[in-house]
Motif scaffolding. Structure first.
Motif, PDB file in Angstrom:
ATOM      1  N   GLU A 166      -4.812  11.806  36.194  1.00  0.00           N
ATOM      2  CA  GLU A 166      -3.786  12.608  36.862  1.00  0.00           C
ATOM      3  C   GLU A 166      -2.678  11.718  37.424  1.00  0.00           C
ATOM      4  OE1 GLU A 166      -3.451  15.979  40.412  1.00  0.00           O
ATOM      5  OE2 GLU A 166      -5.416  15.289  39.695  1.00  0.00           O
ATOM      6  N   ASP A 198       4.025  19.435  29.870  1.00  0.00           N
ATOM      7  CA  ASP A 198       3.688  20.741  30.450  1.00  0.00           C
ATOM      8  C   ASP A 198       2.886  21.628  29.511  1.00  0.00           C
ATOM      9  OD1 ASP A 198       4.952  20.123  32.780  1.00  0.00           O
ATOM     10  OD2 ASP A 198       6.866  21.047  32.232  1.00  0.00           O
ATOM     11  N   LEU A 199       2.739  21.245  28.240  1.00  0.00           N
ATOM     12  CA  LEU A 199       2.063  22.115  27.274  1.00  0.00           C
ATOM     13  C   LEU A 199       0.665  22.507  27.721  1.00  0.00           C
ATOM     14  CD1 LEU A 199       3.059  20.606  23.798  1.00  0.00           C
ATOM     15  CD2 LEU A 199       3.956  22.644  24.913  1.00  0.00           C
ATOM     16  N   GLU A 200      -0.050  21.574  28.355  1.00  0.00           N
ATOM     17  CA  GLU A 200      -1.421  21.844  28.744  1.00  0.00           C
ATOM     18  C   GLU A 200      -1.506  22.838  29.893  1.00  0.00           C
ATOM     19  OE1 GLU A 200      -5.490  19.183  29.427  1.00  0.00           O
ATOM     20  OE2 GLU A 200      -3.508  18.272  29.563  1.00  0.00           O
ATOM     21  N   ASP A 201      -0.405  23.050  30.600  1.00  0.00           N
ATOM     22  CA  ASP A 201      -0.412  23.931  31.772  1.00  0.00           C
ATOM     23  C   ASP A 201       0.149  25.315  31.479  1.00  0.00           C
ATOM     24  OD1 ASP A 201      -1.387  21.799  33.318  1.00  0.00           O
ATOM     25  OD2 ASP A 201       0.643  21.051  33.667  1.00  0.00           O
ATOM     26  N   THR A 287      -5.271  30.730  26.304  1.00  0.00           N
ATOM     27  CA  THR A 287      -5.278  29.457  25.573  1.00  0.00           C
ATOM     28  C   THR A 287      -4.013  28.677  25.903  1.00  0.00           C
ATOM     29  OG1 THR A 287      -6.486  30.518  23.766  1.00  0.00           O
ATOM     30  CG2 THR A 287      -5.459  28.387  23.302  1.00  0.00           C
ATOM     31  N   ASP A 288      -4.162  27.417  26.303  1.00  0.00           N
ATOM     32  CA  ASP A 288      -2.971  26.632  26.630  1.00  0.00           C
ATOM     33  C   ASP A 288      -2.273  26.174  25.355  1.00  0.00           C
ATOM     34  OD1 ASP A 288      -3.715  23.605  26.052  1.00  0.00           O
ATOM     35  OD2 ASP A 288      -5.455  24.484  27.042  1.00  0.00           O
ATOM     36  N   LEU A 290      -1.096  23.277  24.349  1.00  0.00           N
ATOM     37  CA  LEU A 290      -1.541  22.039  23.706  1.00  0.00           C
ATOM     38  C   LEU A 290      -2.751  22.303  22.820  1.00  0.00           C
ATOM     39  CD1 LEU A 290      -1.149  19.015  23.392  1.00  0.00           C
ATOM     40  CD2 LEU A 290      -2.638  18.672  25.373  1.00  0.00           C
ATOM     41  N   THR A 291      -3.709  23.088  23.331  1.00  0.00           N
ATOM     42  CA  THR A 291      -4.891  23.444  22.535  1.00  0.00           C
ATOM     43  C   THR A 291      -4.495  24.251  21.317  1.00  0.00           C
ATOM     44  OG1 THR A 291      -6.275  23.436  24.526  1.00  0.00           O
ATOM     45  CG2 THR A 291      -7.121  24.606  22.598  1.00  0.00           C
ATOM     46  N   GLN A 292      -3.570  25.196  21.501  1.00  0.00           N
ATOM     47  CA  GLN A 292      -3.152  26.037  20.375  1.00  0.00           C
ATOM     48  C   GLN A 292      -2.383  25.236  19.340  1.00  0.00           C
ATOM     49  OE1 GLN A 292      -4.174  29.077  19.831  1.00  0.00           O
ATOM     50  NE2 GLN A 292      -3.096  29.050  17.864  1.00  0.00           N
ATOM     51  N   GLU A 294      -2.883  22.084  18.600  1.00  0.00           N
ATOM     52  CA  GLU A 294      -3.901  21.370  17.834  1.00  0.00           C
ATOM     53  C   GLU A 294      -4.631  22.308  16.881  1.00  0.00           C
ATOM     54  OE1 GLU A 294      -4.575  18.172  17.673  1.00  0.00           O
ATOM     55  OE2 GLU A 294      -2.898  17.721  19.006  1.00  0.00           O
TER      56      GLU A 294
END
Length: 448
Positions: A166, A198-201, A287-288, A290-292, A294
């Motif tokens: 972090e 920010d993609l993960e959030d 679904t965030d 970043l996960t999407q 990937e």
């Protein structure tokens, strides 16, 4: 006379040594980590030495402080000998004053000022010698670190050698903000880098095309109407449903439809649209991104249907939607451009309730919170804790919001008045662009 000359020469060398240790500390801490890493990746040995020292910064600082303390002590001793020879016992006082002034100016301020203004070059120059001194003094500095760590633990202070994930992310955000300047090129690059972090959030529900704005085809229609709707749509992938819109049975690709029509001698009779459609891919709305992203890469797909926890249809999300979150709007000749925001002459904005907060923040540099709502209408509902009526005005987060139109329980038209400083800043940007266009037009009209 020989003794005096020897002491003077020794004093000069000690002052140089004091400046060396002082500048080394400043240079190694102020040198650019990114540049040192880049030079090290290119095989530059001195940069590799700098990175090696920064990885052992506790021992480096101990070595520098040890060397600086020894040198400064000897400066005081040699100065006392020189002044005592000429001034007697009072010379010790004169020596203390002179040594303090010399160490402060020539041993601290001057070398540190030079090092901080030439940090990278100084670090690369001094690193090899500091590396040798760290190895020589390791037994002393190692024992010192053990004692210091023990004392800190007794005081309840936890010693952390490496920052966590972090902290590294926040450091990266700070570095991006530090190097993002006012010119358009670096500002746009900074926005893209921030968007990647920010993609993960951000959940897919914040950027998806809502179900009421989706283009869908009813599989129970006659074949002619289905083909007509597919060809009129600006999209290449269109969901098929049967009965209710929640019952998605497939995703029709326009290219697959055209190939089937060509194979059927350009006739529609006998075509089975449902057999041409691909299997729908359903994803949860939380679904965030970043996960999407990937998942899109692994499945080699560009299109997913978003459902809530009960399995109800919420909307669709595409690979292009996620990429637009990074690079901004991507439009092609088939996109339908919707004017969702209109700038007024008084600096206010009239916009649709479905305009997303992320688009507004990115376009105008606002900081409207998007944690609890994704659209401007959703933000007003969250803050007002009620369904406003037409004509009502609210003020929060420094903005004023006036409800212009409402259809049933949906806020469809909203007037937004930003803070005065935001109005001034946006006005300057618009004026600057207008002046640039005017200047370009004038220059093009000039005879060559």
């Amino acid at each position: 006379m020989d003794s005096l000359l020897l002491n003077a020469l020794l004093l000069v060398l000690l002052i140089i040594g004091s400046g060396f240790f002082s500048s080394s500390e400043t240079a190694l801490t102020a040198a650019s980590k990114a540049r040192m890493m880049q030079l090290a990746n290119q095989g530059y040995k001195r940069a590799i030495a700098v990175n090696h020292l920064r990885a052992r910064m506790e021992h480096v600082i101990s070595t520098i402080l040890l060397g600086n303390a020894c040198v400064n002590s000897f400066i005081a001793i040699v100065s006392a000998q020189i002044f005592a020879r000429y001034f007697g016992e009072i010379g010790t006082l004169y020596a203390g004053i002179a040594a303090t002034a010399v160490i402060f100016v020539l041993g601290e301020v001057l070398p540190k000022t030079f090092a901080i203004n030439h940090a990278d070059r100084s670090a690369l120059t001094l690193a090899p010698l500091i590396n040798v001194l760290v190895r020589v003094s390791y037994p002393v500095t190692h024992v010192t670190q053990i004692i210091c760590s023990g004392l800190l633990r007794l005081c309840g202070v936890k010693v952390v050698s490496e920052p966590g994930a972090e902290e590294r992310i926040e450091e990266l955000r700070g570095a991006i903000a530090l190097h993002t300047h006012a010119d358009e090129e670096t500002r746009d690059a900074g926005q893209m880098l921030h968007s990647i972090l920010d993609l993960e959030d951000v959940p897919v529900s914040d950027i998806m095309v809502h179900r009421r704005n989706m283009t869908m085809i009813d599989a129970d229609q006659p074949i002619e109407e289905m083909v007509s709707e597919a060809l009129q749509s600006p999209h290449t992938r269109i969901p098929l449903y049967r009965g209710q819109q929640d019952n998605i049975i497939g995703v029709l690709h326009a290219k697959a439809l055209l190939r089937a029509i060509q194979a059927n001698a350009w006739k529609l009779d006998g075509l089975n649209i449902e057999s041409l459609a691909g299997k729908p891919w359903f994803i949860p709305d939380q679904t965030d991104l970043l996960t999407q992203l990937e998942a899109f890469r692994k499945r080699r797909e560009h299109f997913a249907i978003v459902v809530d926890e009960y399995g109800a249809l919420m909307g669709i999300v595409t690979l292009e939607d996620i990429l637009e979150e990074i690079v901004g709007d991507i439009a092609d000749e088939h996109d339908v451009k919707v004017e969702g925001v209109q700038t007024q002459s008084d600096g206010s904005f009239v916009m649709d309730g479905t305009v997303t907060l992320r688009d507004l923040n990115r376009e105008f540099g606002w900081r409207l919170p998007d944690e609890q709502a994704s659209t401007i209408a959703g933000l007003i509902l969250h803050e007002a804790q009620q369904i406003p009526s037409e004509g009502q005005i609210f003020a929060f987060h420094g903005f004023r919001f006036e409800i212009l139109e409402r259809q049933r329980n949906q806020l469809t038209r909203i007037k937004v008045i930003p803070p005065f400083d935001q109005v001034t800043k946006i006005g300057k940007v618009v004026l600057g662009k207008t002046q640039a266009k005017t200047a370009a037009a004038q220059s093009s009209d000039r005879p060559s």
